[in-house]
Write a protein that holds these residues in place. Structure first.
Motif, PDB file in Angstrom:
ATOM      1  N   PRO A 164      24.104  -1.879   8.877  1.00 22.85           N
ATOM      2  CA  PRO A 164      24.132  -3.940   9.242  1.00 22.85           C
ATOM      3  C   PRO A 164      25.099  -4.146   8.529  1.00 22.85           C
ATOM      4  CG  PRO A 164      22.005  -2.681   8.426  1.00 22.85           C
ATOM      5  CD  PRO A 164      23.036  -1.672   8.917  1.00 22.85           C
ATOM      6  N   HIS A 165      25.295  -3.408   6.793  1.00 27.33           N
ATOM      7  CA  HIS A 165      26.121  -4.305   5.670  1.00 27.33           C
ATOM      8  C   HIS A 165      27.486  -3.460   6.094  1.00 27.33           C
ATOM      9  CE1 HIS A 165      22.156  -3.977   4.023  1.00 27.33           C
ATOM     10  NE2 HIS A 165      22.118  -3.190   4.126  1.00 27.33           N
ATOM     11  N   MET A 256      35.059   1.159   4.805  1.00 34.12           N
ATOM     12  CA  MET A 256      34.218   2.493   5.634  1.00 34.12           C
ATOM     13  C   MET A 256      33.509   3.360   5.555  1.00 34.12           C
ATOM     14  SD  MET A 256      35.584   1.316   8.923  1.00 34.12           S
ATOM     15  CE  MET A 256      36.745   0.313   9.280  1.00 34.12           C
ATOM     16  N   GLY A 257      34.019   4.115   3.963  1.00 35.89           N
ATOM     17  CA  GLY A 257      33.076   4.901   2.680  1.00 35.89           C
ATOM     18  C   GLY A 257      31.949   3.588   2.558  1.00 35.89           C
ATOM     19  N   ALA A 258      32.044   2.572   2.460  1.00 35.07           N
ATOM     20  CA  ALA A 258      30.220   2.465   1.954  1.00 35.07           C
ATOM     21  C   ALA A 258      30.025   2.420   3.386  1.00 35.07           C
ATOM     22  CB  ALA A 258      31.097   1.239   1.499  1.00 35.07           C
ATOM     23  N   SER A 259      30.217   2.102   4.208  1.00 31.74           N
ATOM     24  CA  SER A 259      29.075   2.178   5.685  1.00 31.74           C
ATOM     25  C   SER A 259      28.800   3.600   6.285  1.00 31.74           C
ATOM     26  CB  SER A 259      29.990   1.544   6.546  1.00 31.74           C
ATOM     27  OG  SER A 259      30.401   0.378   7.030  1.00 31.74           O
ATOM     28  N   HIS A 260      29.857   4.359   6.044  1.00 36.77           N
ATOM     29  CA  HIS A 260      29.638   6.260   6.798  1.00 36.77           C
ATOM     30  C   HIS A 260      28.342   6.222   5.769  1.00 36.77           C
ATOM     31  CE1 HIS A 260      33.336   5.976   9.134  1.00 36.77           C
ATOM     32  NE2 HIS A 260      33.480   7.247   8.203  1.00 36.77           N
ATOM     33  N   ALA A 261      28.750   6.182   4.152  1.00 34.36           N
ATOM     34  CA  ALA A 261      27.220   6.546   3.076  1.00 34.36           C
ATOM     35  C   ALA A 261      26.511   5.947   3.511  1.00 34.36           C
ATOM     36  CB  ALA A 261      27.728   6.093   1.237  1.00 34.36           C
ATOM     37  N   GLN A 262      26.232   4.629   3.904  1.00 37.20           N
ATOM     38  CA  GLN A 262      24.882   3.725   3.782  1.00 37.20           C
ATOM     39  C   GLN A 262      23.754   4.043   4.995  1.00 37.20           C
ATOM     40  OE1 GLN A 262      26.441   0.646   0.852  1.00 37.20           O
ATOM     41  NE2 GLN A 262      26.661  -0.047   3.733  1.00 37.20           N
ATOM     42  N   PHE A 268      21.412   1.497   0.097  1.00 39.52           N
ATOM     43  CA  PHE A 268      22.450  -0.130  -0.243  1.00 39.52           C
ATOM     44  C   PHE A 268      22.648  -0.158  -1.538  1.00 39.52           C
ATOM     45  CE2 PHE A 268      23.804  -3.820  -0.606  1.00 39.52           C
ATOM     46  CZ  PHE A 268      24.874  -4.221   0.404  1.00 39.52           C
ATOM     47  N   PRO A 269      23.433  -0.567  -2.148  1.00 39.61           N
ATOM     48  CA  PRO A 269      24.692   0.088  -1.763  1.00 39.61           C
ATOM     49  C   PRO A 269      25.120   1.589  -2.145  1.00 39.61           C
ATOM     50  CG  PRO A 269      24.919  -1.498  -3.764  1.00 39.61           C
ATOM     51  CD  PRO A 269      23.574  -1.381  -3.586  1.00 39.61           C
ATOM     52  N   MET A 270      26.585   1.739  -1.569  1.00 39.85           N
ATOM     53  CA  MET A 270      26.762   3.048  -2.219  1.00 39.85           C
ATOM     54  C   MET A 270      27.180   2.972  -3.035  1.00 39.85           C
ATOM     55  SD  MET A 270      30.446   4.894  -0.955  1.00 39.85           S
ATOM     56  CE  MET A 270      31.120   6.925  -1.056  1.00 39.85           C
ATOM     57  N   ALA A 271      27.759   1.589  -4.134  1.00 40.56           N
ATOM     58  CA  ALA A 271      28.308   1.561  -5.293  1.00 40.56           C
ATOM     59  C   ALA A 271      28.007  -0.354  -5.559  1.00 40.56           C
ATOM     60  CB  ALA A 271      30.140   1.947  -5.685  1.00 40.56           C
TER      61      ALA A 271
END
Length: 409
Positions: A164-165, A256-262, A268-271
Motif C-alpha cells: 500500500p505504500h 521497488m526495494g522498499a516495497s519488496h521489504a515492506q 513501514f518504512p524500510m529506511a
C-alpha cells in the motif's frame, strides 16, 4: 567478498552535531537521531567498468555521512553491495570475449583501489549478488506464497499493488514511473504482467547465461531490487537510518526495494531517510557508462593527480547538486590543496576552534561540504596574510580536515 582497508579517522576534541539531511520521500530535511549504532545501506557498483567520477561523487557523499556520525561518537554499521551478475556485466563480457565472473572480479578490485586512494571509509559488510543468492531465493518464495508475486513464463514478478505504500519513495505518478522503468532496466511493455511497473524478482535461466539453483523457483538468477533487499534485511533489519545512492536510483531501484521489504515484513518504512546524490556531467551530458563519456578515477591517478585533489573537487559541489566535471574544477582543487597544505605546514596559525565548529555545522546541515571548504579557505587566507600565534592550530586544522572531510593534508 571483502571491502578495502580503512584509513584512520583522527579523534577531535568535543563532539559533532546530529545530521539534518534531505529525504527524497518527504521532500524535506529530516533530523536523524540514530541510536548508539547508526545504520546505512548504500547501493554499490555493477562492476563492468572502472570507477568514474560520478561513482566517486556518490560514495563521497555517504562517506561524509559516516564521518558526521563518527564525530557524534556513534558507531556506524555501513553495508554496501556489488551487483556482480546483471545484464550490463554479461553484455560487456560477451562484447570483450572474457569471462563475466573474471570481469566482475577485475573491476571490483579496481574499485577497491580507487576507494582506498580516495580515503572512503569501507563498509562493515561488502557483499556480492552472487553470494547472496541463498538468502534471496527464500524471500522470493515467500513473496510468491503470500500472493505478492506471480509467475510469468518461468520468471517471477513482484506485484507492486501488494504494497500500500508503493510510490512513497519517489513520489512519481504512474506515467513517469512507466517511462523511467523502460529506461532503467524494467520491462513495462511485456505482455502478461499484472501491472506494467511490476519488477522481476527471479529470472528463469536463459541459454548461454549463468544461473543458480532457485529451489521451487527453478534455475535462474535474481532481479536487481531483491538483491539489495535481501542484503539490507539480513544485516541491518527494517527501519535503518539511511538508504543511499545516486538520484537515478530513487526510481525504480529504491522504490521497488522498499516495497519488496515492506510486503515481506508488514513494516513501514524500510529506511528512515532516502538520500540521493546528484549526477555528474561531462561535455553537457550526464556521465554514464552507456554514453561512454567517463572520467575514470584510476586514470586520473595514473596521470599523477593527487587523490586528495580529486576528493576536494568532489567536495566543492553540494552532494545533491547536478554538476559538470571540467579541467578547471580539477585545477581549482589542486590549487586549493596546495594552499591548505602550505598553511598547515607552518609552525603556528590563527586559532582553529571556531573553524572546527564551522565545519561540523556545515556538514550537519545536509552535508554542506562547499560551506565547509569555504570555512577552511578563510582560515588559510588568515594564515597567509597575518600568520598567527597558536602553535597547535595547524595540527587541529589538519586533523579536522582529515576526520570530517577525508582529505589528508
Amino acid at each position: 567478498m571483502h571491502a578495502w582497508p580503512a584509513s584512520e579517522v583522527p579523534a577531535l576534541p568535543g563532539q559533532g552535531r546530529d545530521l539534518r539531511i534531505h529525504d527524497t520521500a518527504t521532500g524535506g530535511l529530516v533530523i536523524l537521531d540514530p541510536g548508539p549504532v547508526a545504520r546505512i545501506y548504500v547501493c554499490g557498483i555493477t562492476p563492468y567498468d572502472a570507477t568514474h567520477i560520478g561513482h566517486a561523487a556518490t560514495y563521497n557523499a555517504f562517506d561524509l555521512v559516516q564521518r558526521v556520525w563518527l564525530d557524534t561518537k556513534r558507531q556506524v554499521h555501513y553495508v554496501q553491495n556489488v551487483t556482480d551478475v546483471d545484464d550490463p556485466l554479461l553484455e560487456r563480457a560477451q562484447r570483450d570475449g572474457i569471462d563475466w565472473a573474471a570481469l566482475a572480479e577485475q573491476e571490483t578490485a579496481l574499485f577497491r583501489e580507487d576507494m582506498t586512494a580516495l580515503r572512503m571509509l569501507p563498509p562493515r559488510q561488502y557483499i556480492g549478488a552472487v553470494e547472496s543468492i541463498p538468502g534471496i531465493v527464500p524471500l522470493v518464495e515467500r513473496l510468491r506464497d503470500m500472493g505478492a508475486a506471480y509467475e510469468l513464463e518461468g520468471d517471477v514478478y513482484f506485484s507492486v499493488e501488494s504494497d500500500p505504500h508503493f510510490g512513497k519513495v519517489s513520489g512519481l505518478d504512474a506515467a513517469a514511473m512507466r517511462l523511467l522503468s523502460a529506461e532503467r532496466g524494467g520491462d513495462p511493455d511485456r505482455p502478461g504482467k499484472k501491472n506494467p511497473l511490476d519488477p522481476m524478482l527471479w529470472m528463469a535461466a536463459r541459454e548461454g547465461e549463468p544461473s543458480w539453483d532457485g529451489g521451487s523457483l527453478g534455475r535462474g538468477r535474481p532481479g536487481w531490487h531483491i538483491e539489495c533487499v535481501a542484503i539490507a534485511l539480513d544485516h541491518l533489519g527494517m527501519g535503518f537510518d539511511i538508504q543511499g545512492g545516486g538520484s537515478d536510483l530513487a526510481f525504480p531501484h529504491h522504490e521497488m526495494g522498499a516495497s519488496h521489504a515492506q510486503a515481506l515484513t508488514g513494516e513501514f518504512p524500510m529506511a528512515k531517510a532516502y538520500v540521493h546524490a546528484g549526477m555528474v556531467a561531462l561535455d553537457g551530458e550526464k556521465m554514464s557508462k552507456s554514453k561512454g563519456n567517463l572520467v575514470f578515477v584510476s586514470k586520473l591517478r595514473r596521470d599523477g593527480v593527487d587523490p586528495a585533489a580529486i576528493r576536494l573537487a568532489l567536495l566543492s559541489h553540494h552532494y545533491r547538486a547536478d554538476w559538470e566535471w571540467t579541467d578547471q574544477v580539477l585545477q581549482d582543487a589542486v590549487t586549493r590543496l596546495g594552499r591548505w597544505r602550505a598553511a598547515v605546514s607552518r609552525p603556528d596559525g590563527p586559532p582553529a576552534e571556531a573553524l572546527v565548529d564551522e565545519i561540523r555545522e556545515a556538514l550537519a546541515n545536509d552535508l554542506d561540504a562547499p560551506a565547509a571548504l569555504t570555512a577552511v579557505d578563510r582560515w588559510t587566507a588568515q594564515q597567509e596574510q597575518h600568520g598567527g600565534t597558536d602553535e597547535g592550530a595547524p595540527g587541529v586544522v589538519s586533523r579536522a580536515v582529515d576526520a570530517l572531510l577525508g582529505v589528508a593534508l
